[in-house]
Enzyme design. Structure first.
Site, mmCIF file in Angstrom:
data_model
loop_
_atom_site.group_PDB
_atom_site.id
_atom_site.type_symbol
_atom_site.label_atom_id
_atom_site.label_comp_id
_atom_site.label_asym_id
_atom_site.label_seq_id
_atom_site.Cartn_x
_atom_site.Cartn_y
_atom_site.Cartn_z
ATOM 1 N N HIS A 44 9.513 127.994 30.967
ATOM 2 C CA HIS A 44 10.048 128.690 32.133
ATOM 3 C C HIS A 44 11.414 129.283 31.811
ATOM 4 O O HIS A 44 12.033 128.938 30.801
ATOM 5 C CB HIS A 44 10.151 127.751 33.337
ATOM 6 C CG HIS A 44 11.172 126.668 33.156
ATOM 7 N ND1 HIS A 44 10.855 125.421 32.660
ATOM 8 C CD2 HIS A 44 12.513 126.643 33.381
ATOM 9 C CE1 HIS A 44 11.946 124.684 32.602
ATOM 10 N NE2 HIS A 44 12.973 125.396 33.023
ATOM 11 N N HIS A 54 17.037 132.682 29.069
ATOM 12 C CA HIS A 54 16.172 132.375 27.928
ATOM 13 C C HIS A 54 15.023 131.472 28.365
ATOM 14 O O HIS A 54 15.074 130.852 29.436
ATOM 15 C CB HIS A 54 16.965 131.679 26.825
ATOM 16 C CG HIS A 54 17.502 130.339 27.230
ATOM 17 N ND1 HIS A 54 18.658 130.184 27.964
ATOM 18 C CD2 HIS A 54 17.023 129.082 27.018
ATOM 19 C CE1 HIS A 54 18.885 128.897 28.187
ATOM 20 N NE2 HIS A 54 17.893 128.209 27.628
#
Length: 287
Positions: A138, A226
């Site tokens: 995620h 990220h």
């Protein structure tokens, strides 16, 4: 912020114990009085002692299982044993009624991604860094914060209202980076976003408004968006940075061209404890 408290059942037990102490003292006093009256009857017929009814202990009705699960009497020692969680250490102590909470965009990996991840883990292992792949992938748009149980509903309602007009978009990531948590207890290999940064900042602003409303920590000032790929225990940023260029070459020098992780941002999710709330983003209207 983490507030401990005793359950109402514990208070009831204390009150009952006090009541039992008073009742016992009263019975002893009554027994002495009756004995004195029996000994000093001055020829009067001996009184028959009244029969004492046998005390039948009260049976408490068991609490429903859902309540026991919601407010356990004590934390299972296994949940605090880092050896059972790959050596991971909690960033904050688990307390009854506190729920670890964060907001994120899910990533559903494709076969090419999984093949690349295996190559990255193998290359890092050859350089002495043993990485564990993430169980799920995620992109976070909030820090991990602590919610009291009774805050969950208003918190998620506020999130839903704040995200009402946020549009769907696509972002991509292709550059590897090394991250370490604030406690320096875990090091992560992540892949950083290269497109969609502006839209991600809009989501962060919406989430931060809810965080501020509940006096919780907002997101980082200059975030590096990220997707975390793998992790290891401890601070090994030095070792990771020594081999990061070698790992990056595995991303860039592929037969079909450089790998680019594509993340379709169609819904935001909020995980709090073992519950997940979904917030669909508004589709783009074609003109």
């Amino acid at each position: 912020m983490l507030v401990g408290y005793s359950s109402s059942s514990e208070e009831e037990e204390e009150e009952e114990e006090e009541g039992e102490t008073e009742a016992t003292a009263g019975n002893k006093s009554c027994s002495r009085k009756c004995q004195e009256e029996d000994d000093g009857n001055d020829g009067c017929p001996t009184r028959k002692k009244p029969k004492t009814e046998e005390q039948v202990p009260k049976t408490r009705l068991p609490l429903p299982g859902c309540l026991l699960a919601m407010f356990p009497e004590e934390v299972d020692s296994q949940t605090e044993d880092s050896a059972l969680h790959g050596g991971r250490v909690r960033s904050f102590k688990h307390e009854r009624g506190n729920w670890a909470t964060y907001v994120y965009l899910p990533y559903h990996p494709e076969e090419e991604f999984r093949e690349l991840l295996e190559e990255l883990l193998s290359a890092a292992r050859a350089r002495g860094v043993l990485l564990t792949p993430q169980e799920e992938f995620h992109l976070s748009v909030s820090q991990t914060v602590v919610l009291r149980h009774h805050w969950i509903q208003p918190f998620t309602q506020s999130l839903r209202a704040g995200l009402l007009h946020c549009k769907r978009f696509v972002c991509s990531a292709g550059r590897l980076r090394v991250y370490c948590n604030a406690e320096r207890t875990r090091t992560f290999l992540g892949i950083e976003v290269c497109t969609g940064h502006a839209q991600l900042l809009e989501l962060v602003q919406a989430v931060d408004r809810t965080m501020t409303e509940f006096h919780l920590d907002t997101f980082y000032k200059d975030p590096s968006f990220h997707v975390s790929l793998a992790w290891c225990v401890g601070d090994v940023t030095g070792q990771m940075k020594e081999c990061i260029q070698e790992l990056q070459s595995l991303v860039d020098d592929r037969e079909e061209g450089p790998f680019l992780l594509r993340l379709d941002c169609t819904e935001l999710r909020c995980r709090t404890g073992n519950k997940t709330f979904r917030f669909p983003l508004e589709p783009e209207h074609l003109t």
